[in-house]
Motif scaffolding. Structure first.
Motif, PDB file in Angstrom:
ATOM      1  N   ALA A 244       0.841  -1.190   0.000  1.00  0.00           N
ATOM      2  CA  ALA A 244       0.000   0.000   0.000  1.00  0.00           C
ATOM      3  C   ALA A 244       0.877   1.241   0.000  1.00  0.00           C
ATOM      4  CB  ALA A 244      -0.918   0.001   1.214  1.00  0.00           C
ATOM      5  N   PRO A 245       1.239   1.756  -1.175  1.00  0.00           N
ATOM      6  CA  PRO A 245       2.088   2.946  -1.245  1.00  0.00           C
ATOM      7  C   PRO A 245       1.436   4.142  -0.557  1.00  0.00           C
ATOM      8  CG  PRO A 245       1.882   1.895  -3.397  1.00  0.00           C
ATOM      9  CD  PRO A 245       0.877   1.248  -2.506  1.00  0.00           C
ATOM     10  N   SER A 246       2.243   4.977   0.058  1.00  0.00           N
ATOM     11  CA  SER A 246       1.727   6.181   0.694  1.00  0.00           C
ATOM     12  C   SER A 246       2.608   7.357   0.286  1.00  0.00           C
ATOM     13  CB  SER A 246       1.731   6.039   2.223  1.00  0.00           C
ATOM     14  OG  SER A 246       3.027   5.778   2.700  1.00  0.00           O
ATOM     15  N   GLY A 247       1.972   8.425  -0.183  1.00  0.00           N
ATOM     16  CA  GLY A 247       2.720   9.606  -0.577  1.00  0.00           C
ATOM     17  C   GLY A 247       3.036   9.631  -2.058  1.00  0.00           C
ATOM     18  N   GLY A 248       3.760  10.671  -2.451  1.00  0.00           N
ATOM     19  CA  GLY A 248       4.087  10.871  -3.853  1.00  0.00           C
ATOM     20  C   GLY A 248       5.096   9.881  -4.375  1.00  0.00           C
TER      21      GLY A 248
END
Length: 281
Positions: A244-248
């Protein structure tokens, strides 16, 4: 200038602030390049730092703070400092420190501006060649000229630049890392290891290389050059090692970068393999 006024700064103005700071640091770095210097290790013998990394960052920080008051600044050497304004700067005062310390003229100053979680301006300055790569909402530029990647070559004629596998990659991936590197050697016309991720991606943006792969990067390594590449018409694909990627995208620990139209199945397979192994799938 207040923080409200800083929020209103056009991205081209932020680019101008970053260009000025990078040039000032570059003047200093040209003056000390290939002089005797003390080199220290951070994590290991592959991760070097010099007094000039720190001195360069100390030149940059006040210029960014003056140009965009209240900014938060994230530097490779100085960590997080500054205010809580709308702009966050990512600074790599010397990307390619090992090259710099050894007298190899392939290193750069990289500065990127983030606003509302998005990279909106960035510069990569090569102080020895005196070339300024930059980008903002009005496009990508090399010095004062618009920058475009041009059409990528096919894999049998193309160049890929990568630091993979590093010593840490070999520890993490074992024999699979060497097999992956071998597949790139077989698939591409040439494979290069240059030692500066930011300058490498900028070279892809300029059409001087066709593709690049990074497996272990920090935001200050890639934030500026990622934007430059995309504004120049190229593709930047972040490699996330968490489900679950978070951020740019600049926060991703790996990347694949290509010129416009680049299609390299062997490169994609290596990148996908790295992601799979890091996730432990």
């Amino acid at each position: 200038m207040t923080c409200v006024e800083t929020r209103a700064l056009a991205t081209s103005a932020l680019r101008g602030v970053a260009e000025h700071a990078a040039r000032e640091a570059g003047i200093y770095l040209r003056g000390v390049f290939r002089e005797e210097m003390t080199v220290e290790r951070k994590r290991d013998r592959h991760d070097l730092v010099t007094m000039h990394d720190r001195a360069s960052e100390e030149i940059i920080v006040p210029l960014l703070s003056d140009g965009a008051p209240g900014s938060r600044i994230v530097g490779e050497e100085g960590g997080v400092r500054g205010g809580n304004g709308p702009v966050t700067w990512y600074i790599d005062p010397i990307d390619g420190t090992s090259n710099f310390a050894q007298g190899i003229a392939f290193f750069c100053v990289a500065i990127a501006a983030e606003r509302d979680g998005e990279i909106v301006a960035g510069v990569v300055y090569d102080p020895i060649a005196d070339r300024m790569f930059s980008a903002s909402d009005d496009g990508a530029f090399l010095d004062d000229a618009p920058l475009h990647t041009g059409q990528a070559l096919g894999p049998d004629a193309a160049t890929v630049i990568t630091g993979y596998p590093t010593a840490r990659d070999l520890q993490a991936d074992g024999a699979a890392a060497l097999e992956a590197f071998g597949s790139l050697v077989n698939a591409f016309s040439s494979v290069r290891r240059t030692g500066s991720g930011a300058l490498t991606i900028a070279h892809v943006a300029a059409g001087w290389a066709d593709s690049a792969l990074g497996s272990s990067v920090n935001p200050w390594d890639v934030a500026a050059s990622m934007l430059i590449l995309r504004r120049a018409g190229g593709d930047y694909r972040p490699l996330w090692y968490d489900e679950a990627p978070s951020g740019g995208d600049h926060l991703a620990p790996g990347f694949v970068a290509t010129r416009a139209g680049g299609s390299y199945p062997a490169l994609d397979a290596v990148a996908d393999g790295i992601v799979t192994r890091r996730r432990g799938v």
